[in-house]
Scaffold this motif. Structure first.
Motif, PDB file in Angstrom:
ATOM      1  N   ALA A  33       0.804  -1.279   0.114  1.00  0.00           N
ATOM      2  CA  ALA A  33       0.142  -0.002   0.134  1.00  0.00           C
ATOM      3  C   ALA A  33       1.070   1.313  -0.150  1.00  0.00           C
ATOM      4  CB  ALA A  33      -1.092  -0.026   1.266  1.00  0.00           C
ATOM      5  N   MET A  34       0.388   2.560  -0.518  1.00  0.00           N
ATOM      6  CA  MET A  34       1.009   3.488  -0.393  1.00  0.00           C
ATOM      7  C   MET A  34       0.022   4.575  -0.029  1.00  0.00           C
ATOM      8  SD  MET A  34       3.383   3.919  -3.833  1.00  0.00           S
ATOM      9  CE  MET A  34       4.131   5.170  -3.522  1.00  0.00           C
ATOM     10  N   ALA A  49      -4.458   9.619   3.754  1.00  0.00           N
ATOM     11  CA  ALA A  49      -5.074   8.805   2.876  1.00  0.00           C
ATOM     12  C   ALA A  49      -4.256   7.405   2.478  1.00  0.00           C
ATOM     13  CB  ALA A  49      -5.565   9.311   1.711  1.00  0.00           C
ATOM     14  N   ALA A  50      -4.795   6.325   2.241  1.00  0.00           N
ATOM     15  CA  ALA A  50      -3.922   5.308   1.633  1.00  0.00           C
ATOM     16  C   ALA A  50      -4.564   4.700   0.910  1.00  0.00           C
ATOM     17  CB  ALA A  50      -3.700   4.346   3.021  1.00  0.00           C
ATOM     18  N   LYS A  51      -3.776   3.887  -0.186  1.00  0.00           N
ATOM     19  CA  LYS A  51      -4.625   2.842  -1.077  1.00  0.00           C
ATOM     20  C   LYS A  51      -3.726   1.525  -1.226  1.00  0.00           C
ATOM     21  CE  LYS A  51      -5.482   2.785  -6.193  1.00  0.00           C
ATOM     22  NZ  LYS A  51      -7.234   2.613  -5.771  1.00  0.00           N
ATOM     23  N   ALA A  71      -5.552   8.209  -5.776  1.00  0.00           N
ATOM     24  CA  ALA A  71      -5.304   7.362  -6.726  1.00  0.00           C
ATOM     25  C   ALA A  71      -3.972   7.098  -6.890  1.00  0.00           C
ATOM     26  CB  ALA A  71      -5.651   8.076  -7.988  1.00  0.00           C
ATOM     27  N   GLY A  72      -3.582   6.050  -8.073  1.00  0.00           N
ATOM     28  CA  GLY A  72      -2.238   5.422  -7.977  1.00  0.00           C
ATOM     29  C   GLY A  72      -2.181   4.309  -9.158  1.00  0.00           C
ATOM     30  N   ASP A  73      -1.043   4.398  -9.247  1.00  0.00           N
ATOM     31  CA  ASP A  73      -0.588   2.944 -10.445  1.00  0.00           C
ATOM     32  C   ASP A  73       0.472   2.335  -9.578  1.00  0.00           C
ATOM     33  OD1 ASP A  73       0.228   1.728 -12.502  1.00  0.00           O
ATOM     34  OD2 ASP A  73      -0.304   3.152 -13.840  1.00  0.00           O
ATOM     35  N   VAL A  79       1.643   7.530  -6.475  1.00  0.00           N
ATOM     36  CA  VAL A  79       0.472   7.576  -6.277  1.00  0.00           C
ATOM     37  C   VAL A  79       0.044   9.285  -5.848  1.00  0.00           C
ATOM     38  CG1 VAL A  79       1.451   7.639  -3.709  1.00  0.00           C
ATOM     39  CG2 VAL A  79      -1.028   7.028  -3.842  1.00  0.00           C
ATOM     40  N   TYR A  80      -1.211   9.493  -6.039  1.00  0.00           N
ATOM     41  CA  TYR A  80      -1.531  10.815  -6.082  1.00  0.00           C
ATOM     42  C   TYR A  80      -2.485  11.265  -5.049  1.00  0.00           C
ATOM     43  CZ  TYR A  80       0.279   9.792 -10.758  1.00  0.00           C
ATOM     44  OH  TYR A  80       1.107   9.258 -11.785  1.00  0.00           O
ATOM     45  N   LEU A  81      -2.423  12.475  -4.841  1.00  0.00           N
ATOM     46  CA  LEU A  81      -3.513  12.962  -3.694  1.00  0.00           C
ATOM     47  C   LEU A  81      -4.008  14.060  -4.233  1.00  0.00           C
ATOM     48  CD1 LEU A  81      -4.940  12.394  -0.916  1.00  0.00           C
ATOM     49  CD2 LEU A  81      -3.322  14.076   0.083  1.00  0.00           C
TER      50      LEU A  81
END
Length: 119
Positions: A33-34, A49-51, A71-73, A79-81
């Motif tokens: 996770a990031m 936040a985390a994904k 969001a992210g890839d 990862v984006y915020l």
């Protein structure tokens, strides 16, 4: 050597938006996770936040829920915020972080990027 590099911080007015980015690099880097944390002057580090890559689960801190989007890839280790409806209390240094497994804490950290929201 794993490196996380944040970008996109800056000065914005109340009600404005900003997008933070984080890119992770390192030959052996992979993550479970990031996420993003922040620390305001004189305060402790706060979860933002985390994904989680497996299943795409996202989590948000209560103070940003509904205003921020992560969001992210995973393939690109990015990862984006997306931050909107920013308020002065969002002023902080924002840190990108990654964790290797569900059993580990966040064990990789970026240097941080300053976000300042003016009233």
């Amino acid at each position: 050597q794993v490196q996380l590099v944040e970008s996109g911080g800056g000065l914005v007015r109340t009600g404005g938006s900003l997008r933070l980015s984080c890119a992770a690099s390192g030959r052996s880097f992979s993550s479970y996770a990031m996420g993003w944390f922040r620390q305001a002057p004189g305060k402790g580090r706060e979860f933002v936040a985390a994904k989680t890559w497996s299943g795409g689960r996202t989590e948000y801190g209560s103070s940003v829920k509904g205003r921020f989007t992560i969001a992210g890839d995973n393939a690109k280790n990015t990862v984006y915020l997306e931050m909107s409806s920013l308020a002065p209390e969002d002023t902080a240094v924002y840190f990108c972080a990654a964790r290797s497994s569900p059993m580990s804490p966040y064990n990789y950290w970026g240097q941080g990027t300053q976000v300042t929201v003016s009233s």
